[in-house]
Design a protein around this motif. Structure first.
Motif, PDB file in Angstrom:
ATOM      1  N   ALA A  37      19.671   3.562 -14.798  1.00  0.00           N
ATOM      2  CA  ALA A  37      19.044   3.206 -16.077  1.00  0.00           C
ATOM      3  C   ALA A  37      19.171   1.704 -16.331  1.00  0.00           C
ATOM      4  N   GLN A  38      20.370   1.166 -16.118  1.00  0.00           N
ATOM      5  CA  GLN A  38      20.619  -0.265 -16.323  1.00  0.00           C
ATOM      6  C   GLN A  38      19.818  -1.104 -15.330  1.00  0.00           C
ATOM      7  N   MET A  39      19.777  -0.638 -14.072  1.00  0.00           N
ATOM      8  CA  MET A  39      19.023  -1.350 -13.029  1.00  0.00           C
ATOM      9  C   MET A  39      17.537  -1.358 -13.360  1.00  0.00           C
ATOM     10  N   LEU A  40      17.021  -0.209 -13.819  1.00  0.00           N
ATOM     11  CA  LEU A  40      15.600  -0.139 -14.163  1.00  0.00           C
ATOM     12  C   LEU A  40      15.289  -1.046 -15.351  1.00  0.00           C
ATOM     13  N   ALA A  41      16.173  -1.087 -16.330  1.00  0.00           N
ATOM     14  CA  ALA A  41      15.969  -1.985 -17.479  1.00  0.00           C
ATOM     15  C   ALA A  41      15.927  -3.436 -17.009  1.00  0.00           C
ATOM     16  N   SER A  50       8.680  -2.487 -20.250  1.00  0.00           N
ATOM     17  CA  SER A  50       9.599  -2.080 -21.321  1.00  0.00           C
ATOM     18  C   SER A  50      10.993  -1.699 -20.806  1.00  0.00           C
ATOM     19  N   GLU A  51      11.974  -2.517 -21.172  1.00  0.00           N
ATOM     20  CA  GLU A  51      13.363  -2.233 -20.788  1.00  0.00           C
ATOM     21  C   GLU A  51      13.850  -0.930 -21.421  1.00  0.00           C
ATOM     22  N   GLU A  52      13.427  -0.680 -22.658  1.00  0.00           N
ATOM     23  CA  GLU A  52      13.914   0.508 -23.376  1.00  0.00           C
ATOM     24  C   GLU A  52      13.396   1.790 -22.724  1.00  0.00           C
ATOM     25  N   LYS A  53      12.124   1.775 -22.325  1.00  0.00           N
ATOM     26  CA  LYS A  53      11.577   2.919 -21.587  1.00  0.00           C
ATOM     27  C   LYS A  53      12.307   3.060 -20.253  1.00  0.00           C
ATOM     28  N   GLY A  54      12.676   1.932 -19.671  1.00  0.00           N
ATOM     29  CA  GLY A  54      13.422   1.944 -18.415  1.00  0.00           C
ATOM     30  C   GLY A  54      14.757   2.662 -18.548  1.00  0.00           C
ATOM     31  N   LEU A  55      15.448   2.406 -19.637  1.00  0.00           N
ATOM     32  CA  LEU A  55      16.740   3.080 -19.865  1.00  0.00           C
ATOM     33  C   LEU A  55      16.556   4.588 -19.988  1.00  0.00           C
ATOM     34  N   ALA A  57      13.954   6.526 -18.789  1.00  0.00           N
ATOM     35  CA  ALA A  57      13.556   7.127 -17.507  1.00  0.00           C
ATOM     36  C   ALA A  57      14.730   7.142 -16.532  1.00  0.00           C
ATOM     37  N   GLY A  58      15.512   6.067 -16.540  1.00  0.00           N
ATOM     38  CA  GLY A  58      16.647   5.978 -15.616  1.00  0.00           C
ATOM     39  C   GLY A  58      17.712   7.022 -15.891  1.00  0.00           C
ATOM     40  N   ILE A  59      18.040   7.238 -17.136  1.00  0.00           N
ATOM     41  CA  ILE A  59      19.094   8.206 -17.466  1.00  0.00           C
ATOM     42  C   ILE A  59      18.633   9.639 -17.194  1.00  0.00           C
ATOM     43  N   ALA A  60      17.311   9.857 -17.261  1.00  0.00           N
ATOM     44  CA  ALA A  60      16.780  11.222 -17.116  1.00  0.00           C
ATOM     45  C   ALA A  60      16.424  11.595 -15.679  1.00  0.00           C
ATOM     46  N   HIS A  61      16.317  10.609 -14.778  1.00  0.00           N
ATOM     47  CA  HIS A  61      15.674  10.878 -13.485  1.00  0.00           C
ATOM     48  C   HIS A  61      16.360  11.949 -12.646  1.00  0.00           C
ATOM     49  N   LEU A 133       6.960   2.960 -10.099  1.00  0.00           N
ATOM     50  CA  LEU A 133       7.406   2.388  -8.819  1.00  0.00           C
ATOM     51  C   LEU A 133       8.758   1.698  -8.972  1.00  0.00           C
ATOM     52  N   LEU A 134       8.985   1.100 -10.141  1.00  0.00           N
ATOM     53  CA  LEU A 134      10.274   0.433 -10.371  1.00  0.00           C
ATOM     54  C   LEU A 134      11.428   1.429 -10.494  1.00  0.00           C
TER      55      LEU A 134
END
Length: 197
Positions: A37-41, A50-55, A57-61, A133-134
């Protein structure tokens, strides 16, 4: 991980998914999910997404990573996409598609980029948006991965977004081939597409 969310809805969603994930996966998997999640952000910040969307998606993946094969098949049946023979032979590879269904059913997520990212984080997809992709990249290069030094990540993040994805994808394909593992067609197709851009 303490993060201030400007978007309160995304912040609340992150907290709910984080709490849920903590209860359904092994401790080491949860730690990986936080790092992803942190890496995706960080990647999103680097490439203007969007960093917030990144957090979120990352925590849920990986929230379905420890589900049984039966649970995975039951969830994936709901996404309406066919199952490849490859996926049938290795049901654990369905955890992304299963999590994409679960995030909609359990948490009411409707954001197409988040759903796409989670569904396709295992192999990548030629149809995926840059955000998705990120997540594929973040999962492979988060700081808990053995090759992922600060220098390694800095070198990758100096590339254009698609050059970054291709570099990580090619590294992943090479790793799987060295291990004698089958590479998903989706990964090979994505690499081919990115090479010809």
């Amino acid at each position: 991980m303490q993060t201030e969310f400007k978007d309160k809805e995304l912040g609340s969603l992150f907290e709910k998914i984080s709490e849920y994930t903590k209860t359904v996966v092994k401790e080491s998997r949860y730690a990986h999910s936080l790092r992803t999640a942190q890496m995706l952000a960080t990647l999103c910040a680097n490439y203007g997404l969007s960093e917030e969307k990144g957090l979120v998606a990352g925590i849920a993946h990986d929230m379905c990573k420890d589900c049984s094969d039966e649970e995975l098949f039951a969830l994936v049946k709901k996404d309406g996409k066919p199952l490849s023979d490859f996926e049938k032979s290795l049901p654990e590879l369905l955890h992304g598609r299963a999590a994409a269904v679960l995030i909609q059913e359990k948490f009411g997520v409707t954001d197409g980029e988040i759903i796409d990212a989670i569904a396709n984080h295992t192999f990548g997809s030629v149809d995926s948006c840059d955000f998705a992709l990120l997540l594929f990249v973040a999962d492979k290069i988060e700081p808990g991965r053995p090759q992922s030094t600060e220098e390694y990540r800095a070198n990758l993040m100096a590339k254009s977004l698609h050059a970054l994805v291709l570099a990580v994808l090619e590294e992943n394909i090479e790793y799987l081939e060295k291990k004698g593992k089958k590479v998903a067609t989706a990964s090979l197709e994505l690499a081919e597409k990115l090479r010809h851009e």
